[in-house]
Design a protein around this motif. Structure first.
Motif, mmCIF file in Angstrom:
data_model
loop_
_atom_site.group_PDB
_atom_site.id
_atom_site.type_symbol
_atom_site.label_atom_id
_atom_site.label_comp_id
_atom_site.label_asym_id
_atom_site.label_seq_id
_atom_site.Cartn_x
_atom_site.Cartn_y
_atom_site.Cartn_z
ATOM 1 N N GLY A 171 24.349 -50.639 8.257
ATOM 2 C CA GLY A 171 23.055 -51.016 8.808
ATOM 3 C C GLY A 171 22.758 -50.456 10.184
ATOM 4 N N TRP A 172 23.786 -50.339 11.037
ATOM 5 C CA TRP A 172 23.569 -49.902 12.423
ATOM 6 C C TRP A 172 24.358 -48.650 12.786
ATOM 7 C CZ3 TRP A 172 23.252 -54.873 10.842
ATOM 8 C CH2 TRP A 172 22.125 -55.593 11.234
ATOM 9 N N GLY A 173 25.092 -48.086 11.847
ATOM 10 C CA GLY A 173 25.800 -46.849 12.092
ATOM 11 C C GLY A 173 27.292 -47.040 12.275
ATOM 12 N N LEU A 209 26.295 -43.168 4.493
ATOM 13 C CA LEU A 209 25.130 -42.600 5.172
ATOM 14 C C LEU A 209 25.159 -41.082 5.255
ATOM 15 C CD1 LEU A 209 24.888 -45.129 8.153
ATOM 16 C CD2 LEU A 209 23.676 -45.198 5.970
ATOM 17 N N SER A 247 24.695 -37.307 4.232
ATOM 18 C CA SER A 247 23.762 -36.587 3.361
ATOM 19 C C SER A 247 23.664 -35.141 3.813
ATOM 20 C CB SER A 247 22.372 -37.238 3.380
ATOM 21 O OG SER A 247 21.794 -37.125 4.676
ATOM 22 N N TRP A 265 22.709 -37.294 -1.168
ATOM 23 C CA TRP A 265 23.573 -38.274 -0.525
ATOM 24 C C TRP A 265 24.990 -38.189 -1.082
ATOM 25 C CZ3 TRP A 265 21.667 -40.884 3.580
ATOM 26 C CH2 TRP A 265 20.274 -40.894 3.729
ATOM 27 N N THR A 277 22.514 -54.913 3.351
ATOM 28 C CA THR A 277 21.676 -54.029 4.162
ATOM 29 C C THR A 277 20.419 -53.604 3.408
ATOM 30 O OG1 THR A 277 23.104 -52.204 3.423
ATOM 31 C CG2 THR A 277 23.546 -53.138 5.591
ATOM 32 N N ARG A 305 17.618 -52.345 5.986
ATOM 33 C CA ARG A 305 18.289 -51.427 6.902
ATOM 34 C C ARG A 305 19.101 -50.355 6.185
ATOM 35 N NH1 ARG A 305 17.666 -52.549 12.125
ATOM 36 N NH2 ARG A 305 19.097 -50.816 12.499
ATOM 37 N N LEU A 306 19.089 -50.335 4.863
ATOM 38 C CA LEU A 306 19.795 -49.295 4.117
ATOM 39 C C LEU A 306 18.974 -48.016 4.165
ATOM 40 C CD1 LEU A 306 22.281 -48.637 2.388
ATOM 41 C CD2 LEU A 306 20.928 -49.271 0.376
ATOM 42 N N ARG A 307 19.530 -46.979 4.789
ATOM 43 C CA ARG A 307 18.778 -45.753 5.032
ATOM 44 C C ARG A 307 18.923 -44.718 3.931
ATOM 45 N NH1 ARG A 307 20.922 -44.624 10.999
ATOM 46 N NH2 ARG A 307 22.634 -45.913 10.251
ATOM 47 N N ARG A 308 19.492 -45.065 2.819
ATOM 48 C CA ARG A 308 19.578 -44.166 1.679
ATOM 49 C C ARG A 308 19.071 -44.896 0.443
ATOM 50 N NH1 ARG A 308 25.455 -42.830 -0.549
ATOM 51 N NH2 ARG A 308 24.188 -42.331 -2.365
#
Length: 326
Positions: free
Chosen positions: A46-48, A91, A93, A116, A205, A210-213
């Motif tokens: 969620g935050w890296g 995360l 990609s 990804w 997430t 907050r899931l970036r994929r």
């Protein structure tokens, strides 16, 4: 920046408390112990990964200060490292679309297509971490096969004698059998708990936005082709004896569980045409969870798909035929 650091500290503190709860000896502490990577994985996805690394380092130092260096190392290897690295891979990609939009074109720029990190390679990393943590745990008992098996035998006999002081010869034979399967069983538990933690953290997430994929199609999960070669080599070393055989058994168990998970993916694909698909899938999961040993069928299905490509053939047959050319 303050919020980022606070989230890292909260995630690290939660993981450390869940990890240290095993000291209490309560039954619920076993569940918390296996879910210890979850807060750090949520922070990583969620935050890296940097957030998870800060929380993990802080938690490891705190555990080392309170309980000693062994707890610090154990937490760092079995909880913090897998949470940080698996979150980083989720995360990861690469761009597969156009490199840059044409500046002379009147059309608006198109966002590049991203590829990804594959789910199958994530499973392979999970198998690697399960192998690493199990080997590290066994090496705390001794540095050779005789010492490790002897320590396990004495520990299991002590547990049996505490419940039944009149321990018979049959109980000793049972202990010997348990000692033989203990490394593989510990690997399977580590593999399944890490997989569950990663799935739960991704779900958390994704639910929070907050899931970036994009959520992957789990039915397409497959291990890299060279995994089958590694499994054959590990199987061959299982018959050598000594510490090398124990390491090979642990590696074999981890890779077979990876193929079991891909076997479930194959099952989800092959049942797409069934009207009672939910019933069959639910029954399969229930039988595997209750009895355990039917997971061997999933291992065989995963291996067969890796060799013969069942999913590819099934999906190719389901596609409509091409339209005739005029």
């Amino acid at each position: 920046m303050m919020a980022f650091g606070l989230i890292a500290l909260i995630a690290g503190a939660a993981s450390a408390l869940m990890f240290a709860s095993i000291v209490s000896g309560a039954l619920i502490s076993l569940v918390l112990f296996y879910l210890a990577p979850l807060p750090l994985m949520v922070a990583s996805i969620g935050w890296g990964p940097l957030c998870a690394s800060l929380g993990g380092i802080t938690a490891a130092i705190g555990l080392g200060a309170l309980f000693g260096l062994p707890y610090c190392i154990a937490f760092a290897v079995t909880v913090a490292l897998p949470a940080w690295w698996l979150g980083h891979l989720v995360l990861l990609s690469r761009q597969v679309g156009p490199v840059a939009p044409d500046a002379s074109a009147a059309e608006p720029p198109v966002e590049p297509e991203l590829e990804w990190y594959p789910v199958g390679r994530l499973l392979l990393w999970i198998a690697g971490f399960a192998t690493l943590t199990t080997i590290a745990a066994l090496l705390t008992l001794g540095t050779d096969a005789e010492t490790i098996t002897g320590t396990l035998q004495r520990g299991l006999l002590r547990i049996l004698r505490s419940t039944d002081p009149q321990t018979s010869a049959e109980a000793s034979q049972l202990v010997d059998a348990l000692v033989r399967i203990a490394p593989a069983a510990a690997t399977i538990v580590a593999m399944m708990t890490l997989t569950l933690n990663l799935w739960l953290s991704a779900k958390v997430t994704a639910t929070s936005g907050r899931l970036r994929r994009p959520w992957p199609d789990l039915k397409t999960a497959e291990l890299p082709p060279m995994t089958l070669v590694a499994l054959c080599i590990a199987l061959a070393f299982c018959f050598t004896g000594g510490l090398l055989a124990i390491v090979a058994q642990i590696t074999t168990a981890a890779l077979m569980m990876g193929y079991a998970l891909t076997g479930f993916a194959v099952l989800h694909t092959l049942t797409l045409a069934l009207k009672s698909r939910t019933f069959w899938l639910g029954s399969t999961y229930a039988v595997v969870v209750v009895f355990g040993w039917p997971v061997i069928a999933m291992v065989i299905l995963g291996l067969a798909d890796a060799v013969f490509g069942f999913r590819e053939r099934f999906l190719r047959n389901r596609q409509p035929p091409p339209l005739p050319t005029p």
